[in-house]
Each structure stands twice: as C-alpha cells, then as structure tokens.
Write a protein that holds these residues in place. Sequence first.
Motif, PDB file in Angstrom:
ATOM      1  N   TYR A 192       0.848  -1.188   0.000  1.00 33.95           N
ATOM      2  CA  TYR A 192       0.000   0.000   0.000  1.00 33.95           C
ATOM      3  C   TYR A 192       0.885   1.240   0.000  1.00 33.95           C
ATOM      4  N   PRO A 193       0.486   2.307  -0.697  1.00 38.76           N
ATOM      5  CA  PRO A 193       1.314   3.516  -0.764  1.00 38.76           C
ATOM      6  C   PRO A 193       1.628   4.087   0.620  1.00 38.76           C
ATOM      7  N   ILE A 194       0.604   4.170   1.465  1.00 40.55           N
ATOM      8  CA  ILE A 194       0.804   4.721   2.802  1.00 40.55           C
ATOM      9  C   ILE A 194      -0.091   3.964   3.785  1.00 40.55           C
ATOM     10  N   VAL A 195       0.500   3.494   4.854  1.00 41.19           N
ATOM     11  CA  VAL A 195      -0.250   2.855   5.938  1.00 41.19           C
ATOM     12  C   VAL A 195       0.229   3.458   7.252  1.00 41.19           C
ATOM     13  N   GLN A 196      -0.693   3.953   8.035  1.00 49.68           N
ATOM     14  CA  GLN A 196      -0.350   4.494   9.347  1.00 49.68           C
ATOM     15  C   GLN A 196      -0.574   3.421  10.403  1.00 49.68           C
ATOM     16  N   ILE A 197       0.450   3.180  11.217  1.00 47.70           N
ATOM     17  CA  ILE A 197       0.403   2.156  12.259  1.00 47.70           C
ATOM     18  C   ILE A 197       0.487   2.832  13.617  1.00 47.70           C
ATOM     19  N   GLU A 198      -0.456   2.539  14.480  1.00 42.74           N
ATOM     20  CA  GLU A 198      -0.440   3.042  15.852  1.00 42.74           C
ATOM     21  C   GLU A 198      -0.537   1.872  16.818  1.00 42.74           C
ATOM     22  N   VAL A 199       0.271   1.922  17.866  1.00 40.48           N
ATOM     23  CA  VAL A 199       0.226   0.912  18.922  1.00 40.48           C
ATOM     24  C   VAL A 199      -0.062   1.636  20.232  1.00 40.48           C
ATOM     25  N   SER A 200      -1.106   1.215  20.911  1.00 42.95           N
ATOM     26  CA  SER A 200      -1.503   1.839  22.177  1.00 42.95           C
ATOM     27  C   SER A 200      -1.639   0.774  23.247  1.00 42.95           C
ATOM     28  N   ASP A 201      -1.493   1.207  24.505  1.00 37.99           N
ATOM     29  CA  ASP A 201      -1.723   0.270  25.594  1.00 37.99           C
ATOM     30  C   ASP A 201      -3.216   0.215  25.905  1.00 37.99           C
ATOM     31  N   ILE A 202      -3.578  -0.564  26.905  1.00 37.76           N
ATOM     32  CA  ILE A 202      -4.990  -0.797  27.195  1.00 37.76           C
ATOM     33  C   ILE A 202      -5.689   0.468  27.676  1.00 37.76           C
ATOM     34  N   ASN A 203      -4.896   1.457  28.133  1.00 38.84           N
ATOM     35  CA  ASN A 203      -5.470   2.725  28.601  1.00 38.84           C
ATOM     36  C   ASN A 203      -5.538   3.775  27.487  1.00 38.84           C
ATOM     37  N   GLY A 204      -5.155   3.385  26.284  1.00 33.88           N
ATOM     38  CA  GLY A 204      -5.220   4.307  25.153  1.00 33.88           C
ATOM     39  C   GLY A 204      -3.994   5.175  24.980  1.00 33.88           C
ATOM     40  N   ARG A 205      -2.948   4.945  25.752  1.00 37.43           N
ATOM     41  CA  ARG A 205      -1.723   5.741  25.642  1.00 37.43           C
ATOM     42  C   ARG A 205      -0.963   5.328  24.383  1.00 37.43           C
ATOM     43  N   LEU A 206      -0.687   6.278  23.502  1.00 39.28           N
ATOM     44  CA  LEU A 206      -0.026   5.997  22.241  1.00 39.28           C
ATOM     45  C   LEU A 206       1.448   5.702  22.486  1.00 39.28           C
TER      46      LEU A 206
END
Length: 359
Positions: free
Chosen positions: A321-335
């Motif tokens: 894919y040209p662009i894919v944004q990946i985010e990983v957060s903990d269970i409390n939503g902290r990025l």
Amino acid sequence: TDYVRAAYWLAFMHGVNASRSWVWGRNVGGNININVDEGHAGSYTQQPEVLNEIHRTFIDANTFGNQLHKLQELPRSARIYYSLANAIQRKTYMEDVHDTYEALAFEGISLGFATDSILITENHSDWDVIVIRATEIITDQEYDQLQNYLDQGGQVIIDSKSCKENPYGVSHSSLSGAITMANSLQEIREAVRSKVSGNNLPKIQLNYSSNSESKNCIWSSAMLDNGNYALSVINVSKESAKLDIVMPDATIGTRCIDLVKGIQVTEKPVLEPFEVYFVEVSDGEPLEKLTILSNEQPVFEWLVYPNPSKATFKVRLDGFYPIVQIEVSDINGRLLRNKLLQNQKEFSINLSDQSDGLY
C-alpha cells in the motif's frame, strides 16, 4: 540486526572504515551470553543474520558513498582537548572526556579532538573552538601551545578546574585571550553552540516532539552538490524517539526522501531503538501535507505474529500500500508507537521497553 546496522552506520558517519568485527551474543538484559557451543563465539561467520545485515549495510554505504563522504568531510568545528599528562595522573580522566563528548554528541555539530601535537601540526582555522574540561594537569609545553593558540585568535571554553599546574605541582598562570568559562555540561553545550561559526552549524534542525529533556539520537547533516541536504540520524538509546525534522530556510516546507528506498517519508518520524534514518532533505511539500485521508478508508487484511510475543512482533499486510499508518496503544489508550509506512508488506514492531500486557 538493527544494532549491527546502527553500529556500522555510525562508524561510516564518522569516517571510520571498519574491516574486522567481533559480534558477541547477548541476553535480553544486555550482558554477554556465555552459553555458547563449540566454535568461535565472537565470529559473525557463525551468525548468518548478523553477517547478512553487515553485507546489506555495506552495500547501502557503497551505493550512497557520495552522501556519506559529504558527512565525513564536515570540519570538526568543536574540539575536545585531551592531555596525555592528565590521563597519566588521573585514572578517571577518560571518563570525564567521555562525559564531555557525550554532552555534545547529540547537537548535530561535528566533533573532534585537540592535543598538544595537533595544535603544533594542524591549521588552527580547521576548527572554531576548543573545549577544556576536567584537565587540571598539563605540561609546560601543552600550556605554551594553548596560549599560542589563543594569541593567534583562537577560542577556548574552559572550566574553573583546568590548566592549573604541571605534573610536578608547579602552578600555571591563567590562560588569557578569547576564553569562555563554563563549568556544567549544560553551560559547555550552550557555549559551544554560540562559538561555532554559522557556516559550521547544521542547516537542518532536529527537534524532539516528546517532553523528555534527554536527547537520544546522534545525527549529522551536510549540503549535497544539488543544494539539498543529506541527513543521517541514529537512535542510540533503548527508547523510541519522536522527532521533527525542520529546514528553517524552506519556503514551501521540509521534504524528506528516504535515500535507500527512494520514496518520500515523513519529516516527523518515530525512530525505534537503533533505527537508522537516512534521508535527503529539500524545500518541498512535506509528506504530512501530501497525505490526505478520505472518509472511506481502504479495507485490507493483516496478520500479527507471534501473538502473544515476548518483545517483538511482526505485522504482515495482504499487499503493498502507498501509505499505511500504524499506531500501537496500551490498554489505557496511551499511544506508544506511531509510524507512517510506505510500500511495505511486512514490518516489525519492538515493544521490549514496555511491560507485559495487552496492546
């Protein structure tokens, strides 16, 4: 393998051509793994992943030798003074020299060293300032050469403890000339930035987006023949670094091209531990402005493995894919991680700095 590339790339940035390597296996905590079988424990010939990464790193360095050479040619505008006499007299002197170097190594300023022989044999115009710290004892000849350097218009940043006496306990007169007193490492760092000439200061700014006061990326930038800048950044810590690359003189914006991959990448990268970011920076539309996400997001399949994982897991997409944004957060939503990936089907994410849990 990230550590292997980072170590060699850091050497290339400093002009060191490594020809022989010993690679010791380490445990998760960093200590050397002594549980080795028969064979040569430090030889990378028995470590195929390491050997492959060394091979790939040398190929990339050879391909972009011109850009790396520009970084290597940068004048060592700030010189840290080293006294052999003081090293003989004080067992902890090299630790002090290390601390001085470390305090200045993350500013993007090319560093070097000054000794008695360098002051005698080299052109003083090759650098802007000499930093003298924790060097109480210097010989009479070292003192004379430093004073001669000052008499010829040289600049010195010195702390209140240095250059007090010779090895026989005879006191030296205070050095005179363009001298700046700075005792703390923070004061020395600020003084160096003020004394280095404008031509030798980096034309690219590397800002940290996090609230952390510590800097963990060694970087260097140099102008290329086409007027753009080569920028090499290495995260040498065990924590991720959220950066903001800025070209202050740009009229349009800061545009970054990954030199190895040949694609435009973000000017606000999040570098994982030991990750190398090698880009060409120019005046143009940044990726942040070019990336327009529509309301209808593309649907694709993806796989995370191994799951659960001890530290590192891989993500595999169903295509490129040209662009894919990946985010990983903990269970409390902290990025915890935020990356923009381009034309990658599989990649790794390391969470070894996080505690056990759900992410």
